[in-house]
Design an enzyme around this catalytic site. Structure first.
Site, short mmCIF file in Angstrom:
data_model
loop_
_atom_site.label_atom_id
_atom_site.label_comp_id
_atom_site.label_asym_id
_atom_site.label_seq_id
_atom_site.Cartn_x
_atom_site.Cartn_y
_atom_site.Cartn_z
N ASP A 1 0.84 -1.20 0.00
CA ASP A 1 0.00 0.00 0.00
C ASP A 1 0.88 1.25 0.00
OD1 ASP A 1 -2.07 1.74 0.26
OD2 ASP A 1 -2.84 0.93 2.14
N ASP A 2 0.81 2.05 -1.07
CA ASP A 2 1.60 3.30 -1.15
C ASP A 2 3.10 3.05 -1.34
OD1 ASP A 2 -0.54 5.00 -0.76
OD2 ASP A 2 0.06 5.71 1.21
N CYS B 1 -5.48 4.67 -3.57
CA CYS B 1 -5.77 3.30 -3.12
C CYS B 1 -7.01 2.68 -3.75
CB CYS B 1 -5.96 3.25 -1.60
SG CYS B 1 -4.55 3.82 -0.65
N ASP C 1 -0.28 -0.44 -4.89
CA ASP C 1 -1.49 0.18 -5.46
C ASP C 1 -1.25 1.58 -6.02
OD1 ASP C 1 -1.18 1.42 -3.01
OD2 ASP C 1 -3.20 0.98 -2.28
N ASN C 2 -0.19 2.23 -5.59
CA ASN C 2 0.21 3.52 -6.18
C ASN C 2 1.61 3.85 -5.68
OD1 ASN C 2 -2.27 4.46 -3.96
ND2 ASN C 2 -0.17 5.16 -3.54
#
Ligand SMILES: *[C@@H]1O[C@H](CO)[C@@H](O)[C@H](O)[C@H]1NC(C)=O
Ligand SMILES: *[C@@H]1O[C@H](CO)[C@@H](O)[C@H](O)[C@H]1NC(C)=O
Ligand SMILES: *[C@@H]1O[C@H](CO)[C@@H](O)[C@H](O)[C@H]1NC(C)=O
Ligand SMILES: *[C@@H]1O[C@H](CO)[C@@H](O)[C@H](O)[C@H]1NC(C)=O
Ligand SMILES: *[C@@H]1O[C@H](CO)[C@@H](O)[C@H](O)[C@H]1NC(C)=O
Ligand SMILES: *[C@@H]1O[C@H](CO)[C@@H](O)[C@H](O)[C@H]1NC(C)=O
Ligand SMILES: *[C@@H]1O[C@H](CO)[C@@H](O)[C@H](O)[C@H]1NC(C)=O
Ligand SMILES: *[C@@H]1O[C@H](CO)[C@@H](O)[C@H](O)[C@H]1NC(C)=O
Ligand SMILES: *[C@@H]1O[C@H](CO)[C@@H](O)[C@H](O)[C@H]1NC(C)=O
Ligand SMILES: *[C@@H]1O[C@H](CO)[C@@H](O)[C@H](O)[C@H]1NC(C)=O
Ligand SMILES: *[C@@H]1O[C@H](CO)[C@@H](O)[C@H](O)[C@H]1NC(C)=O
Length: 539
Positions: free
Chosen positions: A42-43, A78, A313-314
């Protein structure tokens, strides 16, 4: 929760036991098909050093397979990004536009129209796979007004999902639809470790008659960046990289960037350096998790028949163009993500520059499972032929679409009331990371002859940004006003095409593809964006 003693885990495993019998009879030949593991962080950025702490992951997945240097997300946030992963679709086709229920993040509408067609549902229903999920799902998952944690999305044989957004302690899991609360005791509750343990238990006790798909979705390295106790003094002299785009004013960029204070305040710089260190610390537990899963597969003799994907996700930024820290921007640091894959038929130590996106993960995984992706409505395409060395750039796409709908309501951000309505995430020091008019769409082109980005904003200025990433990897110079007019028109045309594409029409040749034919008669009126929501409301 500790190993088999945890009540939640026990119910997951009872499920496993019950499933063994019937599944083996139904899918007699299934055990010869490969297993698939997807580790979603995540991130996690790839451009500001995010992979640095993940040395075991790089060795066990990257060096053992293929590392993609041009992997992008269809939206740098997200929930829209996760929806793209699950559905294989661009945001304009899955309709998850932001991280709120109103923006369709785990909403009833999403549950009804998109979730049943997500790739895990196809794997389970038609592919005979046993499917296991552990970790963060969609930011609003578990909301009482959207079914609560009792809602288990179709397609998952075993469901161990975090209620709401990223946490490390003091959270609730849905264990096959039953809530399980966790406190703040490291040895029982640290979420990255809990996910590792439950994943190992799945690998130990799953049916051995069916192939499996396992998705492990860590909250790390998302805020609140809580490291495991043994890692809390690591990287204590590390600072965010001072790249050429660090702490400079993006004078030729869109409104939100122009309003950022430059240079940043010392407290902002201190804050982002501290966050940078803590992000890396949380990743050490992710590295342990990956190692445990790979070792377990090895011990069980299943590693050679298992594909393992590692991605995010990014991306993320810390100080680029004087934005202290966040994602949501169109630049490389936010839209580019790590992607490493190992598996049968993938030679070790390979690097690929081919343009892949998160909408391709579903199609690729379905392809591995032997499912005909053409039968789906997915916008992405399988990159399995690339990994197996059966396809080169002459047979692959040359561009993808990136879409983002800015957040920002008609009420002022409580952190910075003086700035008025329309902006959000104004933290720290009243630098806003988002606004309702940070709404844009881009074509990202990667071809042997071009490495370009073309973006249009839905704002009062109908702002355009164009970068030649070959000449300007840090995206310092917006060449919208100087680039060849014909190239600009073609890119505008291409953007309009992609914004209205669906399924097969999303996979047509791009401007830099030799097969592309530019037909000016098809040219949409330039800048045919709908008027922005807030400007309508505020009239
Ligand atoms: C939410 O999803 C539904 C179903 O796809 C769609 O009709 C609706 O327009 C979406 N909402 C937004 C804000 O895009
Ligand atoms: C967890 O919750 C307890 C009780 O509310 C609180 O004292 C503690 O600070 C919280 N810990 C974390 C890491 O959030
Ligand atoms: C994970 O499992 C190990 C080995 O059983 C145990 O020592 C550890 O406390 C567990 N961690 C969590 C967070 O459950
Ligand atoms: C940094 O961490 C090391 C141990 O990893 C420790 O010896 C050192 O004192 C720490 N330095 C600071 C400034 O905290
Ligand atoms: C901010 O940091 C710089 C460099 O460390 C220093 O020169 C300057 O005095 C600091 N400013 C304030 C207001 O503390
Ligand atoms: C991959 O490359 C690394 C570094 O060059 C090397 O140490 C490793 O043995 C290689 N791995 C394989 C599986 O070839
Ligand atoms: C899927 O469609 C593409 C393009 O129409 C075609 O080339 C390919 O053979 C199809 N694949 C399968 C498995 O049907
Ligand atoms: C790419 O693949 C095609 C079809 O297999 C082949 O004809 C062509 O020579 C290849 N090009 C390169 C640069 O390898
Ligand atoms: C999220 O999107 C919905 C639908 O466009 C909108 O109503 C809502 O205000 C957005 N939320 C934020 C925080 O911008
Ligand atoms: C974007 O929105 C902000 C906040 O409402 C406003 O001040 C600014 O003028 C807008 N900029 C553009 C280019 O639309
Ligand atoms: C981008 O930059 C490269 C290297 O400077 C140059 O060769 C190329 O022509 C440029 N492309 C465009 C579209 O300006």
């Amino acid at each position: 929760m500790m190993g088999l003693k945890g009540s939640g885990l026990r119910s997951l495993l009872i499920c496993v036991t019950l499933w063994t019998g019937p599944s083996s009879a139904l899918f007699g030949h299934a055990n010869r098909r490969p297993n698939i593991v997807l580790v979603l962080t995540d991130d996690l950025d790839v451009l500001i050093g995010g992979l640095n702490p993940l040395s075991k992951t790089k060795k066990l997945i990257g060096d053992a397979g293929m590392t993609f240097t041009n992997a992008f997300v269809a939206s740098p946030l997200c929930c829209p990004s996760r929806a793209s992963i699950l559905t294989g679709k661009y945001p304009h086709n899955h309709h998850v536009v932001n991280n709120t229920l109103e923006g369709n993040c785990s909403s009833r509408a999403w549950q009804k129209s998109e979730e049943p067609h997500a790739f895990p549902a196809l794997l389970k229903a038609y592919g005979g796979y046993q499917t296991f999920f552990a970790g963060k799902y969609l930011n609003q998952y578990g909301r009482a007004d959207a079914g609560g944690v009792e809602h288990v999305p179709p397609g998952w044989s075993y469901w161990f999902a975090l209620e709401r957004n990223s946490k490390y302690y003091n959270y609730t899991m849905s264990v096959n639809g039953k809530p399980q609360k966790h406190g703040a005791d490291y040895s029982r509750d640290y979420l990255t470790d809990v996910l590792a343990n439950v994943s190992l238990d799945f690998l130990q006790y799953k049916s051995s008659y069916q192939p499996f798909f396992m998705m492990v979705s860590t909250p790390a390295p998302h805020s609140p960046w809580t490291a495991a106790p043994q890692y809390q003094d690591r990287f204590n002299t590390t600072k965010a990289p001072r790249d050429p785009n660090f702490n400079i004013h993006g004078a030729n960029k869109h409104w939100l960037i122009r309003q950022a204070k430059t240079p940043m305040t010392n407290s902002s710089v201190q804050f982002l350096d501290e966050a940078f260190r803590k992000r890396w610390q949380t990743l050490l537990s992710v590295d342990d998790l990956v190692e445990k899963i790979v070792k377990k597969l090895e011990v069980r003799g299943e590693l050679d028949n298992t594909y393992i994907f590692f991605t995010s996700d990014n991306g993320y930024h810390t100080g680029q163009f004087s934005l202290p820290l966040d994602k949501r921007q169109l630049y490389e640091f936010d839209i580019k993500v790590p992607l490493m894959v190992r598996g049968p038929n993938i030679k070790p130590n390979q690097t690929s520059q081919m343009l892949v996106a998160n909408i391709d993960l579903g199609p690729t995984i379905l392809d591995i499972a032997g499912y005909n992706v053409n039968k789906t409505q997915m916008d992405g395409m399988s990159f399995l032929p690339i990994m197996e060395g059966r396809l080169n750039s002459s047979g692959w796409r040359s561009d993808i679409l990136v879409e983002y709908e800015g957040e920002g309501s008609e009420v002022s951000d409580p952190a910075c009331p003086l700035l008025g309505p329309g902006v959000s995430e104004c933290f720290p020091d009243c630098v806003c990371e988002d606004s309702y008019n940070n709404t844009y769409a881009c074509v990202r082109t990667v071809a042997p002859s071009a490495d370009l980005q073309y973006c249009e904003f839905d704002d009062n200025e109908v702002f355009v940004e164009v970068y030649n990433v070959t000449a300007d990897p840090y995206q310092l110079t917006n060449i919208a006003k100087t680039i060849d007019q014909e190239v600009l028109e073609k890119m505008n045309h291409r953007l309009m095409m992609l914004q209205s594409c669906s399924g097969q029409t999303c996979r047509t040749p791009g401007v830099y593809d030799p097969r592309y034919k530019f037909d000016p008669r098809q040219l949409f009126p330039p800048h045919s964006w709908r008027p922005s929501r807030l400007s309508q409301r505020m009239k």
